[in-house]
Design a protein around this motif. Structure first.
Motif, PDB file in Angstrom:
ATOM      1  N   MET A 203      33.062  57.163  68.788  1.00 37.15           N
ATOM      2  CA  MET A 203      34.387  56.560  68.666  1.00 37.15           C
ATOM      3  C   MET A 203      34.337  55.220  67.960  1.00 37.15           C
ATOM      4  SD  MET A 203      36.814  57.475  71.761  1.00 37.15           S
ATOM      5  CE  MET A 203      38.116  56.984  70.675  1.00 37.15           C
ATOM      6  N   GLY A 205      32.633  54.772  65.411  1.00 40.09           N
ATOM      7  CA  GLY A 205      32.426  55.074  64.000  1.00 40.09           C
ATOM      8  C   GLY A 205      30.970  55.125  63.593  1.00 40.09           C
TER       9      GLY A 205
ATOM     10  N   ALA B  74      36.419  59.638  62.271  1.00 38.09           N
ATOM     11  CA  ALA B  74      36.033  58.784  63.394  1.00 38.09           C
ATOM     12  C   ALA B  74      35.997  57.316  62.995  1.00 38.09           C
ATOM     13  CB  ALA B  74      34.685  59.216  63.930  1.00 38.09           C
ATOM     14  N   ARG B  75      35.511  57.033  61.779  1.00 33.90           N
ATOM     15  CA  ARG B  75      35.354  55.639  61.370  1.00 33.90           C
ATOM     16  C   ARG B  75      36.694  54.920  61.256  1.00 33.90           C
ATOM     17  NH1 ARG B  75      31.114  52.457  59.117  1.00 33.90           N
ATOM     18  NH2 ARG B  75      32.285  51.091  57.748  1.00 33.90           N
ATOM     19  N   SER B  78      38.314  54.357  64.706  1.00 29.09           N
ATOM     20  CA  SER B  78      37.685  53.474  65.678  1.00 29.09           C
ATOM     21  C   SER B  78      38.390  52.124  65.761  1.00 29.09           C
ATOM     22  CB  SER B  78      36.210  53.293  65.357  1.00 29.09           C
ATOM     23  OG  SER B  78      36.061  52.825  64.047  1.00 29.09           O
ATOM     24  N   ILE B 108      28.585  48.151  62.731  1.00 27.31           N
ATOM     25  CA  ILE B 108      29.102  49.327  62.012  1.00 27.31           C
ATOM     26  C   ILE B 108      30.238  48.914  61.088  1.00 27.31           C
ATOM     27  CG2 ILE B 108      30.332  51.515  62.295  1.00 27.31           C
ATOM     28  CD1 ILE B 108      28.771  51.825  64.948  1.00 27.31           C
ATOM     29  N   HIS B 109      31.098  48.019  61.565  1.00 27.79           N
ATOM     30  CA  HIS B 109      32.247  47.646  60.753  1.00 27.79           C
ATOM     31  C   HIS B 109      32.015  46.331  60.007  1.00 27.79           C
ATOM     32  CE1 HIS B 109      34.817  50.867  62.278  1.00 27.79           C
ATOM     33  NE2 HIS B 109      34.080  50.756  63.351  1.00 27.79           N
TER      34      HIS B 109
END
Lengths: 304, 250
Positions: A203, A205, B74-75, B78, B108-109
């Motif tokens: 979730m 990512g 999903a990305r 999120s 991740i981001h």
């Protein structure tokens, strides 16, 4: 992180409020080491393995300068005495020195096999378990094919096909040793994949690779390491078996399996030639097994 | 804000097809806390996981802010919604510290000022800096659930999905976590969907509540009506009766 004046090292390691990631990791390692040391059998195993490593590194020093390959045909098959602590073999070489140098060969083989087997097993197992579907079926059927052969026989076949030598023996053993690791890694991965923390990572990512490397592999690693340690005895025995059959280390390299093989013809009259390397194989295998049992207790995920 | 129409979820177990969610439709307003109640196996968690994109579903409409959503993005999802799971013992990676659990989404981001974000997230859920480098096994159940909430909020998503966030905790901790969720709903202006089997929890936090049975929504009832027992369907009345606990017939 700098130690504060008022803190002792053990307080710094055992604090329940670490102030940096490094301190947290150090504390975790410290607790793991403590629980290994607290287990007498595991401690015995650890000491044996540390001794093996020490012997391998200090072989020239411990052998008192006696070369493991220097022949002395006047003194062949000499019984143990002060000059030759473990006697001499059929070419008059000092068995004490050869046993010490043999630790190097054994250690190198064990290390190389681990370095090859663990990544292959983890890669195959985690990919199969996490991706599922046809990838899972294909990878696991390949694993089954390798598992279907008796290990020593397959290793023999590979060693014979690749030609004798330590490197080829390592490759042959690795090719036969990886399937159980893939099996373990897959089983663990299937269980872990259903966990909520994997759902949470999805979730957020996280990519498939990130989930595999950061979340799944670290959890599989502990059971794989335990299995590897317990397998070490088998790997050493297979290596010795290949050496015994002449497919491992080649003369004049000192290798325990080959030494046992050389002593086979004189085992009744000159017992020390085969016995000493045999005892070495036995002690090291026992050490790895004891350590493996201890590690299993320490790494048991249910205990954390 | 969240628009669900004819949501269906099926699971395959062997050759048998298990129809977990049947034609579920509802709409959640922005800033609302929408509750879903039902007994075990009624499909309430499956609805939530389907919205979250964690399981495959079929639907005639599943959109958030007017945009259709699917499991394959999903990305993008999120930053839009996050989820808090039922079991705080299974929702945190056992070998990661609180710090690395919270840092994950920031990496991740590629978000800057990670340390500042982490400290803010820890403070927001009522944990102290001393918890930052602990492993989950060094935390209590309530503290773990706070970490899980902090992880869900670190990307500041407008939507928070709550899957029985308190049912694995003991009663006093449950109240703390519920109050925390109520407070965070205000400060983060969150839209929530709360799944629970506990009517008291749902009535405390939610404005409207969907009652589910055998994969269908039986009735959507307001919290006010639920408290007063003004139900339209017999099953809802049964559920309310059951939630009052055992009563002796003398």
């Amino acid at each position: 992180m700098i130690l504060q004046q008022s803190q002792t090292l053990s307080q710094w390691l055992q604090t329940d409020a670490p102030v940096s990631a490094r301190q947290a990791a150090a504390g975790k390692t410290y607790r793991a080491i403590r629980s290994i040391v607290a287990n007498p059998a595991a401690l015995a195993g650890l000491i044996i393995i540390l001794l093996l490593i020490a012997v391998a590194f200090l072989a020239p020093f411990l052998a008192r300068g006696i070369s493991p390959i220097a022949q002395d045909l006047d003194n062949r098959l000499h019984a143990p005495d002060l000059a030759h602590w473990f006697g001499t073999d059929e070419l008059g070489r000092d068995i004490y020195s050869r046993t010490l140098y043999g630790a190097r060969v054994t250690l190198a083989m064990v290390l190389l096999v681990s370095v090859i087997v663990v990544p292959i097993g983890l890669a195959v197992g985690t990919l199969a378990g996490f991706l599922g579907g046809w990838i899972d079926s294909v990878l696991m059927r390949i694993t089954d094919i390798f598992l279907a052969f008796p290990r020593l026989v397959l290793a023999l076949a590979f060693a014979a096909a690749l030609g004798p030598g330590i490197e080829n023996a390592v490759i042959a053993i690795s090719l036969t040793a990886w399937p159980p690791y893939a099996r373990i890694a897959r089983a663990e991965t299937v269980t872990i994949s259903k966990s909520d923390f994997i759902s949470a990572a999805k979730m957020q990512g996280a990519s498939t690779w990130r989930i595999l490397f950061k979340h799944i592999v670290p959890l599989c690693l502990s059971s794989v390491i335990v299995r590897l340690t317990l397998d070490m005895a088998g790997i050493i025995l297979t290596a010795a078996g290949l050496g015994f059959l002449g497919l491992g280390a080649q003369p004049p390299t000192a290798e325990w399996g080959a030494m046992v093989s050389a002593g086979r013809e004189v085992i009744l009259d000159q017992w020390w030639v085969a016995t000493i390397p045999g005892v070495a194989i036995f002690i090291v295998s026992l050490g790895f097994n004891l350590l493996g049992d201890g590690l299993r207790d320490v790494f048991d995920p249910k205990s954390t | 804000m969240i628009d669900v129409e004819n949501l269906n979820v099926t699971f395959k177990s062997g050759n048998a097809l298990m129809h977990a969610v049947r034609d579920v439709s509802f709409f959640v307003e922005e800033g609302e806390t929408f509750g879903i109640v039902g007994e075990s196996g009624s499909g309430k968690s499956s609805v939530l996981r389907a919205i979250a994109g964690l399981i495959e579903s079929t639907h005639s409409k599943l959109s958030i802010n007017g945009k259709p959503t699917s499991a394959r993005q999903a990305r993008e999802n999120s930053r839009l919604m996050q989820m808090v799971f039922q079991d705080p013992y299974g929702s945190l990676h056992p070998r990661h510290t609180v710090d690395s659990i919270l840092r994950e989404a920031l990496i991740i981001h590629s978000i800057d000022n990670q340390d500042k974000c982490i400290l803010k997230a820890i403070a927001d859920v009522g944990l102290g800096v001393e918890h930052r480098y602990r492993y989950p096994h060094q935390l209590s159940g309530g503290q773990r659930q706070r970490v899980a909430i902090a992880r869900a909020l670190i990307l500041s998503p407008p939507i928070l999905l709550l899957d029985e966030p308190t049912s694995a905790l003991d009663v006093s901790v449950q109240a703390e976590i519920l109050n925390l969720l109520g407070r965070l709903r205000e400060s983060y202006s969150l839209t929530n969907i709360l799944v629970s089997h506990d009517l008291a929890v749902v009535a405390h936090l939610c404005s409207r509540i969907a009652v589910m049975q055998f994969g269908r929504i039986v009735e959507v009832i307001s919290a006010e009506d639920l408290r007063r027992g003004k139900t339209k369907e017999a099953y809802t009345a049964e559920l309310i009766f059951a939630s009052r606990g055992f009563s002796r017939v003398s």
